[in-house]
Design a protein around this motif. Structure first.
Motif, mmCIF file in Angstrom:
data_model
loop_
_atom_site.group_PDB
_atom_site.id
_atom_site.type_symbol
_atom_site.label_atom_id
_atom_site.label_comp_id
_atom_site.label_asym_id
_atom_site.label_seq_id
_atom_site.Cartn_x
_atom_site.Cartn_y
_atom_site.Cartn_z
ATOM 1 N N SER A 227 0.412 4.090 -18.311
ATOM 2 C CA SER A 227 1.849 4.191 -17.312
ATOM 3 C C SER A 227 1.914 3.455 -16.746
ATOM 4 O O SER A 227 3.412 2.672 -17.409
ATOM 5 N N THR A 228 1.509 1.635 -17.086
ATOM 6 C CA THR A 228 1.628 0.862 -16.607
ATOM 7 C C THR A 228 2.523 -0.445 -17.213
ATOM 8 O O THR A 228 1.796 0.065 -18.241
ATOM 9 N N GLY A 229 3.643 -0.626 -17.205
ATOM 10 C CA GLY A 229 4.230 -1.700 -17.921
ATOM 11 C C GLY A 229 5.372 -0.838 -19.250
ATOM 12 O O GLY A 229 6.005 -1.235 -19.238
ATOM 13 N N VAL A 230 5.056 0.406 -18.484
ATOM 14 C CA VAL A 230 5.721 2.001 -19.520
ATOM 15 C C VAL A 230 6.679 2.148 -18.258
ATOM 16 O O VAL A 230 8.245 2.277 -18.624
ATOM 17 N N LEU A 231 6.033 2.788 -17.309
ATOM 18 C CA LEU A 231 6.716 3.810 -16.163
ATOM 19 C C LEU A 231 6.814 2.537 -14.932
ATOM 20 O O LEU A 231 6.453 2.005 -15.459
ATOM 21 N N ALA A 232 8.284 3.661 -13.991
ATOM 22 C CA ALA A 232 8.416 3.065 -12.926
ATOM 23 C C ALA A 232 7.460 3.831 -11.847
ATOM 24 O O ALA A 232 7.536 4.565 -11.762
ATOM 25 N N VAL A 233 5.887 3.543 -12.065
ATOM 26 C CA VAL A 233 4.671 4.025 -10.888
ATOM 27 C C VAL A 233 5.039 3.607 -9.274
ATOM 28 O O VAL A 233 5.479 1.854 -9.085
ATOM 29 N N ASP A 234 5.057 4.095 -8.683
ATOM 30 C CA ASP A 234 5.144 3.789 -7.374
ATOM 31 C C ASP A 234 4.150 3.993 -6.646
ATOM 32 O O ASP A 234 4.050 5.301 -5.782
ATOM 33 N N LEU A 235 2.920 3.892 -6.654
ATOM 34 C CA LEU A 235 2.088 3.881 -5.866
ATOM 35 C C LEU A 235 2.490 4.044 -4.342
ATOM 36 O O LEU A 235 2.118 5.092 -3.400
ATOM 37 N N ASN A 236 3.223 3.440 -3.260
ATOM 38 C CA ASN A 236 2.768 3.071 -1.655
ATOM 39 C C ASN A 236 3.801 4.275 -1.507
ATOM 40 O O ASN A 236 3.433 5.047 -0.851
ATOM 41 N N GLY A 237 4.731 4.951 -2.991
ATOM 42 C CA GLY A 237 6.148 5.669 -2.496
ATOM 43 C C GLY A 237 5.265 6.693 -2.277
ATOM 44 O O GLY A 237 6.047 8.072 -2.135
ATOM 45 N N CYS A 238 4.297 7.525 -2.718
ATOM 46 C CA CYS A 238 2.850 8.259 -3.415
ATOM 47 C C CYS A 238 2.084 8.470 -2.512
ATOM 48 O O CYS A 238 1.530 9.010 -2.599
ATOM 49 N N ASN A 239 2.114 7.198 -1.354
ATOM 50 C CA ASN A 239 1.033 7.392 -0.091
ATOM 51 C C ASN A 239 -0.272 7.079 -1.434
ATOM 52 O O ASN A 239 -1.154 8.437 -0.279
ATOM 53 N N ALA A 240 -0.633 6.262 -2.071
ATOM 54 C CA ALA A 240 -2.104 7.161 -3.128
ATOM 55 C C ALA A 240 -2.658 5.936 -2.638
ATOM 56 O O ALA A 240 -2.531 5.145 -1.581
ATOM 57 N N ASP A 241 -4.293 6.324 -2.801
ATOM 58 C CA ASP A 241 -5.503 6.545 -2.274
ATOM 59 C C ASP A 241 -5.442 4.672 -2.984
ATOM 60 O O ASP A 241 -5.714 3.570 -2.382
ATOM 61 N N LEU A 242 -5.767 5.145 -4.093
ATOM 62 C CA LEU A 242 -6.579 4.926 -4.729
ATOM 63 C C LEU A 242 -6.296 4.253 -7.309
ATOM 64 O O LEU A 242 -5.586 5.242 -6.899
ATOM 65 N N ALA A 243 -6.514 3.505 -7.057
ATOM 66 C CA ALA A 243 -5.389 3.651 -8.743
ATOM 67 C C ALA A 243 -6.445 2.816 -9.478
ATOM 68 O O ALA A 243 -7.097 1.160 -9.282
ATOM 69 N N VAL A 244 -6.685 2.493 -11.022
ATOM 70 C CA VAL A 244 -7.095 1.660 -11.958
ATOM 71 C C VAL A 244 -5.968 1.814 -13.397
ATOM 72 O O VAL A 244 -5.541 2.494 -13.510
ATOM 73 N N GLY A 245 -5.968 0.753 -14.306
ATOM 74 C CA GLY A 245 -5.272 0.553 -15.062
ATOM 75 C C GLY A 245 -5.770 -0.426 -16.216
ATOM 76 O O GLY A 245 -6.834 -0.987 -15.396
ATOM 77 N N CYS A 246 -5.186 -0.532 -17.162
ATOM 78 C CA CYS A 246 -5.930 -0.972 -18.308
ATOM 79 C C CYS A 246 -4.128 -2.317 -18.585
ATOM 80 O O CYS A 246 -3.514 -2.398 -18.186
#
Ligand SMILES: *Cc1c(COP(=O)(O)O)cnc(C)c1O
Length: 406
Positions: A200-219
């Motif tokens: 997703s990172t670098g190709v989608l408009a990810v919105d972690l805090n907009g989703c109230n995300a807890d944790l994430a990792v990426g490449c």
């Protein structure tokens, strides 16, 4: 009758067209594997040579201070935060995606000691499932991994789930999960949620805090174009940073690494999830790719990714079975098609200068990196794919020989 869009007109109207010149790509090649290894940003080549010649070559060990090598993991993490809807102090560049997933999964499980289930999805990226197995084995406290998909996944989110681990974009099908809804559902059951943002990172408009995300990792080496083996990143929401502790409690995550104390005292904030000495040359390359993505803007990048995908799918038409979602809002940065001879088709395309890739069983993937690709490139590649399929040009023993990495 529906008229297909004209690629040249789309290129002329493309606000990101100029970014194509920012990448080193061999002429005559159409590179559709940026979802596996992004191409080389010219600025990264320049940064890495500069770092080798002057920072490493001349500053030597002094570079940790004079060139702020120490600050690089947090600095580049802070930049990535701007691409994924996080705050700068919630993201750190470190280790590999696999290692980061392990660190966050163990920390999360230790924060939910009374719950027995780690929930994920069958067919999600293998390393994620393998690392969860390892995390459970290491903890040795009777947790179990459950895998479920679709409605069964939602039904499996019970009060016994400690942690839900999911890829936002599926590496094979390109399907995108509803991050906001699944996060809310799991949190309502008292679970923590760990998202893998690799595709997703670098190709989608990810919105972690907009989703109230807890944790994430990426490449770092896919759509961020950070180079082969680029370090990954991790996100810990600020509200969790004080409570979670890394199981790989190395000195770079210590509050005072250069006090050389015998006991481990985790650093404040996301920095505690660092482990050992960061790979500075790789970080320099990654920062070049991240800077380009930031300059382009996550929204514009995501819009172009959707348009490239729509164009590719439109031109392939009914020549192949579509495996990714047709709906651009539910599709990541690559398109996928199914064919029993998918492997040979991909090899045949490579021989003709179009690099895509193959994933078992019977899937061909074409990564549509928005920065280095034009609409004309993508149209040409799709037309060639259709021609190869219709003429059976792939039906040759040389295209069926398997190599180790495809
Ligand atoms: C590419 C990818 C990884 C990569 O993990 P590494 O540790 O860098 O090898 C992990 N998870 C997903 C979902 C991926 O797509």
């Amino acid at each position: 009758m529906k008229l297909s869009p004209d690629p040249a007109a789309l290129d002329a109207a493309d606000p990101l067209a100029r970014f194509r010149e920012a990448f080193a790509l061999p002429t005559g090649l159409i590179y559709l594997a940026g979802n596996s290894l992004g191409p080389l940003p010219l600025a990264s080549a320049e940064r890495v040579s500069r770092m080798v010649a002057t920072e490493w070559g001349e500053s030597l060990v002094r570079g940790w201070n004079t060139h702020d090598w120490f600050g690089a993991p947090a600095r580049v993490g802070g930049k990535i935060a701007g691409l994924i809807g996080a705050d700068p102090d919630e993201v750190l560049v470190a280790d590999s995606t696999s290692a980061n997933l392990y660190k966050l999964a163990v920390a999360a499980l230790q924060a939910r000691p009374d719950r027995k289930v780690v929930l994920s999805a069958p067919g999600d990226f293998p390393t994620d499932l393998y690392m969860l197995e390892g995390a459970i084995r290491t903890l040795g406290d009777g947790r179990r991994l459950e895998l479920a998909e679709g409605e069964a996944l939602e039904a499996a989110i019970t009060n016994d789930v400690a942690l839900l681990v999911l890829c936002q974009t599926h590496y094979r099908s390109g399907a995108v999960r509803d991050m906001a809804a699944l996060t809310a559902r799991a949190q309502a059951a008292g679970a923590l949620v760990l998202w893998d943002l690799s595709h997703s990172t670098g190709v989608l408009a990810v919105d972690l805090n907009g989703c109230n995300a807890d944790l994430a990792v990426g490449c770092g080496y896919k759509y961020l174009n950070g180079g082969p083996g680029a370090p990954g990143f991790l996100f810990v929401a600020r509200r969790h940073q004080g409570a979670l502790v890394s199981p790989l409690s190395g000195w770079f995550g210590h509050a005072r690494p250069f006090a050389f104390e015998d006991g481990y005292d985790p650093a404040a904030g996301v920095a505690r999830f660092a482990c050992g000495t960061p790979p500075m040359l790789s970080l320099a390359a990654l920062e070049g790719g991240v800077d380009l993505a930031l300059e382009a803007g996550a929204g514009a990048v995501a819009a172009k990714a959707r348009a490239l995908g729509a164009l590719f799918i439109d031109r392939v038409g009914d020549a192949l079975t579509l495996e990714c979602p047709a709906d651009g809002a539910r599709r990541g940065g690559h398109v996928a098609f199914h064919h029993p001879d998918a492997y040979a088709i991909v090899q045949c395309l490579i021989s003709k200068g179009v690099i895509g890739d193959y994933r078992e069983p019977g899937t061909m993937r074409f990564g549509l990196s928005p920065l280095p690709l034009s609409f004309s490139d993508v149209a040409r590649a799709a037309d060639l794919l259709v021609e190869v399929v219709r003429t059976r040009a792939y039906d040759d023993p040389s295209f069926r020989q398997r190599s180790k990495v495809t």
